[in-house]
Design an enzyme around this catalytic site. Sequence first.
Site, short mmCIF file in Angstrom:
data_model
loop_
_atom_site.label_atom_id
_atom_site.label_comp_id
_atom_site.label_asym_id
_atom_site.label_seq_id
_atom_site.Cartn_x
_atom_site.Cartn_y
_atom_site.Cartn_z
N ASN A 10 0.86 -1.18 0.00
CA ASN A 10 0.00 0.00 0.00
C ASN A 10 0.90 1.23 0.00
O ASN A 10 1.48 1.58 1.02
CB ASN A 10 -0.89 -0.04 1.26
CG ASN A 10 -1.72 1.22 1.43
OD1 ASN A 10 -1.79 2.05 0.54
ND2 ASN A 10 -2.34 1.36 2.61
N TRP A 11 1.00 1.85 -1.17
CA TRP A 11 1.93 2.98 -1.29
C TRP A 11 1.38 4.26 -0.67
O TRP A 11 2.08 5.25 -0.55
CB TRP A 11 2.24 3.25 -2.76
CG TRP A 11 3.02 2.14 -3.43
CD1 TRP A 11 3.28 0.89 -2.92
CD2 TRP A 11 3.63 2.17 -4.72
NE1 TRP A 11 4.01 0.15 -3.82
CE2 TRP A 11 4.24 0.92 -4.93
CE3 TRP A 11 3.71 3.14 -5.71
CZ2 TRP A 11 4.93 0.62 -6.11
CZ3 TRP A 11 4.40 2.85 -6.90
CH2 TRP A 11 5.00 1.60 -7.09
N LYS A 12 0.10 4.25 -0.33
CA LYS A 12 -0.56 5.43 0.24
C LYS A 12 -0.36 6.64 -0.68
O LYS A 12 -0.22 6.48 -1.89
CB LYS A 12 -0.08 5.68 1.66
CG LYS A 12 -0.19 4.41 2.52
CD LYS A 12 -0.06 4.66 3.98
CE LYS A 12 -0.20 3.32 4.72
NZ LYS A 12 -0.18 3.47 6.16
N HIS A 95 -9.66 1.19 4.93
CA HIS A 95 -8.39 1.40 5.63
C HIS A 95 -8.62 2.39 6.78
O HIS A 95 -9.42 3.32 6.64
CB HIS A 95 -7.34 1.95 4.65
CG HIS A 95 -5.97 1.95 5.23
ND1 HIS A 95 -5.54 2.92 6.11
CD2 HIS A 95 -4.93 1.09 5.10
CE1 HIS A 95 -4.29 2.65 6.48
NE2 HIS A 95 -3.90 1.54 5.88
N GLU A 97 -7.00 4.81 7.81
CA GLU A 97 -6.78 6.23 7.47
C GLU A 97 -8.00 6.81 6.77
O GLU A 97 -8.30 8.00 6.93
CB GLU A 97 -5.51 6.36 6.60
CG GLU A 97 -4.25 6.16 7.45
CD GLU A 97 -3.05 5.60 6.71
OE1 GLU A 97 -3.04 5.61 5.47
OE2 GLU A 97 -2.12 5.12 7.39
N GLU A 165 -5.44 -4.81 10.76
CA GLU A 165 -4.43 -3.78 10.97
C GLU A 165 -4.72 -3.01 12.25
O GLU A 165 -5.54 -2.08 12.25
CB GLU A 165 -4.44 -2.79 9.80
CG GLU A 165 -4.11 -3.41 8.46
CD GLU A 165 -3.52 -2.39 7.50
OE1 GLU A 165 -2.42 -2.63 7.01
OE2 GLU A 165 -4.16 -1.34 7.28
N GLY A 171 2.39 2.50 10.65
CA GLY A 171 3.33 3.60 10.45
C GLY A 171 4.09 4.00 11.70
O GLY A 171 4.72 5.05 11.74
N SER A 211 3.35 -1.88 10.33
CA SER A 211 4.80 -1.91 10.53
C SER A 211 5.44 -3.25 10.17
O SER A 211 6.37 -3.71 10.83
CB SER A 211 5.16 -1.51 11.97
OG SER A 211 4.75 -0.17 12.21
N GLY A 232 2.85 -1.12 4.29
CA GLY A 232 2.83 0.30 3.94
C GLY A 232 4.24 0.79 3.63
O GLY A 232 4.77 0.55 2.54
N GLY A 233 4.86 1.44 4.59
CA GLY A 233 6.17 2.08 4.40
C GLY A 233 7.20 1.22 3.70
O GLY A 233 7.88 1.68 2.77
P1 PGA Z 1 2.78 0.49 7.58
O1 PGA Z 1 1.30 0.66 6.96
O2 PGA Z 1 3.32 -0.81 7.05
O3 PGA Z 1 3.54 1.68 7.10
O4 PGA Z 1 2.62 0.44 9.07
C1 PGA Z 1 0.43 -0.43 6.81
C2 PGA Z 1 -0.89 0.02 6.24
O5 PGA Z 1 -1.37 1.10 6.62
O6 PGA Z 1 -1.50 -0.67 5.41
#
Ligand code: PGA
Length: 254
Positions: A10-12, A95, A97, A165, A171, A211, A232-233
């Site tokens: 997930n590149w956000k 998600h 967010e 999640e 993050g 993470s 994510g990251g």
């Molecule tokens: P993260 O994000 O790996 O940067 O913690 C995961 C996500 O939000 O899908």
Amino acid sequence: MSRTPLIAGNWKMNTKVEEAVTLIKSMQSSLHKIQGVEKVLCPPFVSLAVARAIVKGSSVKLGAQNVFYEEKGAYTGEISPLMLADLCDYVIIGHSERRQYFGETDEIIKKKVKAAVAVGLKPIFCVGETLEENEADQTREVIGRQLMAASDRLYLISGMVIAYEPIWAIGTGKSATADDANRTIGFIRQFISRLHGNGIANTARILYGGSVSATNIADFMRKPEIDGALVGGASLRADEFVSIVKQASEIKGL
Ligand code: PGA
């Protein structure tokens, strides 16, 4: 019961089109060669078309990060499931967010999942608790409520993936422990089993997210209930993402 593991990146809201092209090109041939794991990249909407041209003919699949629930019409700025169905296989829905910053409720998420499945997109449906809910021992109650909203039998049969999640792990560099993630994912599977029976529960793929890195992916993949990860990251770093997928394949690849 063997379930094909899935690792999704997930590149956000990262990468301009040119950067997305560079990033995909830098990992796609390595990813393509890794077998037994489904590999899904979720770049921003504006890069999906060019990403599709690059991954065409390879085993790398694409996902979107969000979708609206109407087919078309006067909804300025929204992207419909029909538009995405031509571009990708998966779509992340619900998600945390989106729930937190864009006011997405269980009701909205339910409509999105339904609309996505209707055009053949597979949702990666996210659930998870906040730190306060976790500390108040409400994890199961919260996740149960989120699951009730959108884990229809039909959606699961159509290949919907669930991602657990915990919000406090996203993050932050502070992931859940593999044991805790395995326990909660086991709870999700039992919950689905109670709703729809063992057959569906045993074939549903449930990922861990929060993470995930090249350092901890092996711990998660060794757990029986965990079928992969939403990353994510670490998915923005080609070498690290390839390493995550490789480890997942070594441990659980079919
Ligand atoms: P993260 O994000 O790996 O940067 O913690 C995961 C996500 O939000 O899908």
